[in-house]
Design a protein around this motif. Sequence first.
Motif, mmCIF file in Angstrom:
data_model
loop_
_atom_site.group_PDB
_atom_site.id
_atom_site.type_symbol
_atom_site.label_atom_id
_atom_site.label_comp_id
_atom_site.label_asym_id
_atom_site.label_seq_id
_atom_site.Cartn_x
_atom_site.Cartn_y
_atom_site.Cartn_z
ATOM 1 N N THR A 1 5.806 3.207 -0.879
ATOM 2 C CA THR A 1 5.038 4.444 -0.680
ATOM 3 C C THR A 1 3.615 4.327 -1.211
ATOM 4 N N GLU A 2 3.409 3.545 -2.253
ATOM 5 C CA GLU A 2 2.046 3.306 -2.734
ATOM 6 C C GLU A 2 1.226 2.580 -1.675
ATOM 7 N N GLU A 3 1.840 1.623 -1.004
ATOM 8 C CA GLU A 3 1.145 0.890 0.053
ATOM 9 C C GLU A 3 0.785 1.830 1.205
ATOM 10 N N GLU A 4 1.698 2.730 1.550
ATOM 11 C CA GLU A 4 1.421 3.695 2.609
ATOM 12 C C GLU A 4 0.304 4.657 2.189
ATOM 13 N N TRP A 5 0.306 5.056 0.912
ATOM 14 C CA TRP A 5 -0.760 5.922 0.405
ATOM 15 C C TRP A 5 -2.117 5.225 0.487
#
Length: 352
Positions: free
Chosen positions: A145-149
């Motif tokens: 999810t950090e990568e998507e953010w």
Amino acid sequence: MSTPPNTSAGFALPGPPSLARSSQARRGGAVPGLRYRPAVPADPDKVKEVDRRLEAWARRLDLFPAQWTGDFTQFQFGRAVVLQHPGAADLERLTAAGELLLAENLVDSCYCEEDEGRGGARRGLGGRLIMAQSALDPFHGTAETEEEWRGGVQADGPLRSYHCALKDYAAFATPSQTGRFVHDMARLHLGYLAEASWAETRHVPEVWEYLVMRQFNNFRPCLSIVDAVDGYELPEPLYARPEVQRVTALACNATTIVNDLYSFTKELASDPTHLNLPQVVAANDKRGLKAAYLKSVGIHNQIMEAFETESAPLAALSPLLERYVRSLADWVSGNHEWHATNTDRYHLPNYW
């Protein structure tokens, strides 16, 4: 920068206060009757270099299309930050201040302002602003999810501008100064939401309610960085003192009313229902806009006088506090000068 005369309190504002007078309205110059202090003149070479760096930064990040070039020039970002930070330690810090200013205006234009034709809307603003805040106050979650953010931030121009501007500021600011700025941006976003809510519900606030909203929706993030740009830090234990918070808020509120006064005709032309202090005074007092505008000048002057009066004894407490209130006063003066002389953007109503 020039050195003002000393006072017994150890703090002197840049020159005696001016109460501008005019027998007729004019496109440029100070609002007649407005209390202000002369600004340190902007070095044209610094202005040119900061503008060059800012435009290169904006183009490199692909923050706005080519047709916005005129808007960029009209705003005078470089001149604004050079006027506001005459004691800046170096060009890098001035440029970072300009990046933050540019990013804040980009988010405001693209997310909030319906009348500018750039996608802004009151409806759904909270969702956009929470993403904007995350570009400054990073998301922490799973690796996926950090990568998507990160991908979401990089895919959007306003978010990208926030994220990159803060990174450049944090390169020279202390963690405490950076955290202070991030906190004040959350305050700004809360003010944006209040203004949007009132516009959507057609609520006309009382004068005190409007001024409360403008204490959040104001220039405070710009004044949060004055010590870092000038090359020092007012430590958190001093910055958090109630009297320091009060003079900081007074400075921010005075500059925000200055913006209301100078942008009055511009806002009326684009949106006759747009809330600003003269409009709110007129609605509450059941008086015409001219009388309301002149009363608003008086409200500004009272706040400005309180800032000046309460800054002097505070500055006498320590050299560091003296330097801080000097940086605040410089920003207030420079911001007024930018408004009063930016005739491509502002002109005064015909009230004198």
